[in-house]
Design an enzyme around this catalytic site. Sequence first.
Site, PDB file in Angstrom:
ATOM      1  N   CYS B  36       0.839  -1.191   0.000  1.00 47.89           N
ATOM      2  CA  CYS B  36       0.000   0.000   0.000  1.00 47.89           C
ATOM      3  C   CYS B  36       0.875   1.242   0.000  1.00 47.89           C
ATOM      4  O   CYS B  36       2.087   1.173   0.094  1.00 47.89           O
ATOM      5  CB  CYS B  36      -0.899   0.019   1.232  1.00 47.89           C
ATOM      6  SG  CYS B  36       0.042   0.176   2.751  1.00 47.89           S
ATOM      7  N   CYS B  39       3.091   1.725   3.098  1.00 46.88           N
ATOM      8  CA  CYS B  39       4.326   0.935   3.066  1.00 46.88           C
ATOM      9  C   CYS B  39       5.375   1.678   2.234  1.00 46.88           C
ATOM     10  O   CYS B  39       6.534   1.782   2.622  1.00 46.88           O
ATOM     11  CB  CYS B  39       4.095  -0.428   2.427  1.00 46.88           C
ATOM     12  SG  CYS B  39       2.776  -1.387   3.133  1.00 46.88           S
ATOM     13  N   ASP B 437       8.806 -34.966  -6.159  1.00 55.35           N
ATOM     14  CA  ASP B 437       9.902 -35.073  -5.219  1.00 55.35           C
ATOM     15  C   ASP B 437       9.242 -35.086  -3.840  1.00 55.35           C
ATOM     16  O   ASP B 437       8.089 -34.693  -3.708  1.00 55.35           O
ATOM     17  CB  ASP B 437      10.818 -33.859  -5.392  1.00 55.35           C
ATOM     18  CG  ASP B 437      11.822 -33.741  -4.263  1.00 55.35           C
ATOM     19  OD1 ASP B 437      12.458 -34.763  -3.960  1.00 55.35           O
ATOM     20  OD2 ASP B 437      11.955 -32.655  -3.705  1.00 55.35           O
ATOM     21  N   ASP B 671      11.708 -29.489  -6.009  1.00 54.03           N
ATOM     22  CA  ASP B 671      12.228 -28.211  -5.533  1.00 54.03           C
ATOM     23  C   ASP B 671      13.740 -28.185  -5.370  1.00 54.03           C
ATOM     24  O   ASP B 671      14.338 -27.127  -5.355  1.00 54.03           O
ATOM     25  CB  ASP B 671      11.580 -27.842  -4.193  1.00 54.03           C
ATOM     26  CG  ASP B 671      12.189 -28.624  -3.043  1.00 54.03           C
ATOM     27  OD1 ASP B 671      12.423 -29.835  -3.236  1.00 54.03           O
ATOM     28  OD2 ASP B 671      12.436 -28.037  -1.986  1.00 54.03           O
ATOM     29  N   ASP B 675      16.713 -32.113  -7.997  1.00 53.15           N
ATOM     30  CA  ASP B 675      15.582 -32.335  -8.896  1.00 53.15           C
ATOM     31  C   ASP B 675      15.758 -31.594 -10.218  1.00 53.15           C
ATOM     32  O   ASP B 675      15.072 -31.903 -11.193  1.00 53.15           O
ATOM     33  CB  ASP B 675      14.281 -31.840  -8.258  1.00 53.15           C
ATOM     34  CG  ASP B 675      13.964 -32.571  -6.978  1.00 53.15           C
ATOM     35  OD1 ASP B 675      14.114 -33.801  -6.978  1.00 53.15           O
ATOM     36  OD2 ASP B 675      13.588 -31.918  -6.005  1.00 53.15           O
TER      37      ASP B 675
END
Lengths: 67, 797
Positions: B36, B39, B437, B671, B675
Amino acid sequence: MIDFLYLVPISLGLGVIGLVAFMWSLRSGQYADLDGAAERILFDDGRDAPDAPARAEPDLTDRPDDR
Amino acid sequence: MTQAPAGTAGEELLLASRTVGSGLREAELSVPDMHCGACMRRIETALGALAGVERARVNLSTRSVSVRWQARRRPPPLVETLQRIGFAAHLRDADSEAKDGTLAELVRSLAVAGFAASNIMLLSVSVWSGADPQTRDLFHAVSAVIALPALAYAGRVFFRSAWRSLRHGRTNMDVPISVGVLLAFGLSLYETLHHGPHAYFDAAVTLLFFLLVGRTLDHVMRERARQAVKGLARLAARGARVRRPDGTEAYLPVNDIATGMTVLLAAGERVPVDGRVDAGTSDIDAALVTGESRPQPVAAGGLVRAGTLNLTGPLAIVATAPARESFLAEMVSLMQAAEASRSVYRRIADRAASLYAPTVHLTALLTFAGWMIATGDAHRAITIAIAVLIITCPCALGLAVPMVQVVAAGRLFENGIMVKDGAALERLAEVDTVVFDKTGTLTLGQPRLVDRGAIDPASLALAAAIATHSRHPFARAIADAARQDHPSMAFDSVAEHAGLGLEARTGTAVYRLGRASWALAPDRGAIASDPAVIPSVARDLLRQDAQCAVRGRSLAALGMTAGAEWPAACDGPAPDRQPPDDDGVVLSCGGAHLATFQLEDRLRAAARATIEALARDGLRIAAVSGDAEAPVQRIAAELGIEAAARVLPREKVQQVAALTASGRKVLMVGDGLNDAPALAAAHASMAPATAADVGRSAADFVFLRESLGAVAQAIRVARDARRLVRQNFAFAVAYNVVAIPIAVLGQVTPLVAAVAMSASSLVVVANALRLPGRRKPMARDDAIGAAPALAALRAGR
C-alpha cells in the site's frame, strides 16, 4: 474539396500529438509503476513524478574500481 | 541473505549493485510484503534517511525498491533497515535488471499501429460510404502516406521473425502474416497510383494492430511471471568471506573462490562451494540439495556440498572444488544434457502455421492461375489472389493461441502460479504422469511437532522459550508449536552447541534442548546422586536441581501449565532410561528428562486432496526422493502412492527418461537442486517458490503458495486452455472455409475484408475469455496456505 486541405492535416495532427504524448509518457517511465502511481497521488510531499530518465544510461566507465 | 552479518551484507550489496554515473551506485531490492501507499512511504523515508543514500524509490507494481547511494561511501545497511521497520527484503541481481527492451518495442509498435489503424479506418469509412473518385484518390493517398511508415515501424517484429524463419528454411505464423501485409500494401499502393477503386491499407494496418495486441499480451504474461520469480529470495550464495593464505580476509564472488581457499561461514549462510570442514561444528541442512529432510551434524573433516545451509555454528571450510565444478555445476551439466536429449516441442501455433501457410499460399496461387486462364486479365487475377491472401491472413489464428494463454496465465497468476511461457501450458495439458519429489515438494521441508498433545504445556512453553534462540529447523518447529502461549522467559544465558542442541541457564538451573545423548548426559546428574563426589560440587548441582523445581513451580504460578503438574523432573537422573539418539529432541533440566519432542516433516496443505484429484483425472502418480527410506515410505503410505527413496539426481533423470521412453508425458514437480536435471528432462515441470534457484529457473511453472493444490489446478487450467485453443482453431478453419470461396470468386471488397477480419478477431478473443476457473474454492484454501510458505521464504529457507 478545399476543406480537406485543412481537415485532414488537422485530424492527423491531433492524432500525431496523441501518439507523441504517449511515446513521451512511455519513455519517461510513467507506466513503470501503475500501482505505485495510484498511491503516490495521495502523498503530501509532492514527489510523485517518476524518475526513470536517469535510469536509462548505466555508466560503465568506472567499472574498473568496482573491485 | 538476510541473516548474514552486517559486514557480509554490505559486501554482498556491493556485488549486487551497479554504477549509475555521477559517483552513484544503485541496487534493487525485492520487498514482497509491501502492498500500500503507507508501506511505500515508510520504506522510502527510512531508506532515504540513511547516510549516503541519494534516493530510494519504491515500485509497488514489482514490489521492489531501487536505492542509489554515493559510491565512495560504505554501502548503507538497506536490508537491515527494512527489517527494522518490518519488511523482509532481499537483493536482486544487478545484471538481470536490464530494461525490458522487447516490451518497450512492442508497446511503441502497438501505439504506432493503433494510431495508423484508427486514422486510416476513418478515411476508409468515408471512402466506403461513397466518396467521389477525386476524394477517394486523395484519401487513398493520405492512407498510403500513413500506412507506409506505420508498417515499416510496427511490422518489424513480424518481418524479422518471418525472415529468420525463412532463412532457416522453415515457416512460422509470421510468414503468412508478413506476406499478406506486404502484398496488401503493395497492391493498395498500385491501385492508388492508378486511381483504382479498392485499397486495403486499413486491412493491412488493422491486421498488424490486432496481431501486435496478441504479441504484446503474450510478452507481458511471460514478463510478469519472470518478474515474480525473480522477486523471490535468492537461495544460492552470491559470494563468501574467504581467508587468504596471508591471513587477510576478503569477500569474494563465488566464481573467484579457488580450490584450497579457506571459506568462513557464519551460521545461516549457504555453503558456496564443495568443501571439507577445517574447523568448527554445526548442523547442515541439505534439504534443498539432496532432499534429506533431517539436518546433519558436521565437524572438522566432514564434507559439505555447495548449496547446503549452515544452520547452527560458524564453520571454516577448505574449498575442494571451484564453483564451476561444485555440486551445483554438476547439476547444471546434467540439466543441459537432459534438455538436449528432450525432444524439441513444437508449439501448436507453429504446427498450425506449417499446415496453414502452404495451404493459403497455394490457394492464392491457384486462384491467380484460375483467373488468368479464365479471363487473361493479369491485373484482375493478381488483385483477386491478393484478396485471398488478405482475407485468409491469420488474424484470428494469430490471436487464437496467445489470447487463451494470456487469460489462462492470468487465472493461474491470481492463484499464485507463475507460467514461464505459453508452450509450457500446452505441454502441461498433455501430461499423463506426475512425478513428485518428496522433501520440500510433497512436504514443506520443515519439521513439525507431531506429538504436541502428549507434551505438557509447561515443558513445551519452556522448550519454546529456549528454542527461539536458534534457527535450527527443529528449534523453529518447537517455537512455532508453542506460538499461541508464547512465554517471554528470560534466561541468564543461552548457548547453542552445534550438532548437539541448546543450553539455557537461569540462576544455577541448566536446561538443555537437543539430542538425547547430550541433553541427558549423565555426568552432572551422576555427580549429584553420587555421595562420593566433592561435596561443594554436589551441593551446587543439588541446588541447581532445586532451582529447576522452583522454576517449574513459578511457571505453574504464572498459569502457564494450565493445571498440569511440573513433570517429575530433577528428582534425580535416570541414566538407565537414556534413549538412543533417535528422532526425538529432548528437553532436560540438569540432565534429567523433562520431555521428548517428536518432529517430522509435514505434508503440504491439500497434498492428499491433490493426489486424489490427480488420480481421479487418470494421471499416474509416483514419488522419487533423495531422502532416506523411512521418511519416504511414511509419506508414501500416508498418501497412498508408490515412492522410491535414496534416488540420486542422475537416477531421477533416468526414471523420467524411462517413463518418457514408454510413451508417457511426465510432469515433474520438485524443488531441490537434485531435482533440477529431472525438471529439465520432463515434458513439463513445476517447482514451489521455496525451490533452489536452479530448480526455479528450470521449471515451467512456479507456485508461490503452500498448497500442493496448485499442481491439480494448473493441469486443469492448462486442459481448459487447450480446449479453448482447439475451439478457436476450429473457428478459424470454419471462417476460412466460408471466406476463401468468397475471395476466390472475387467478391471481396476492402469493406468485406475489414468486417470479416475484425469480427473473427473479436470472436476468438471473446471465446478466450470464457476460460473457466476464476476463483475456485481451491483458491481460497490456497490463500490461507500462503502465509506459512511466505514466512518460510522470509526465514531464509
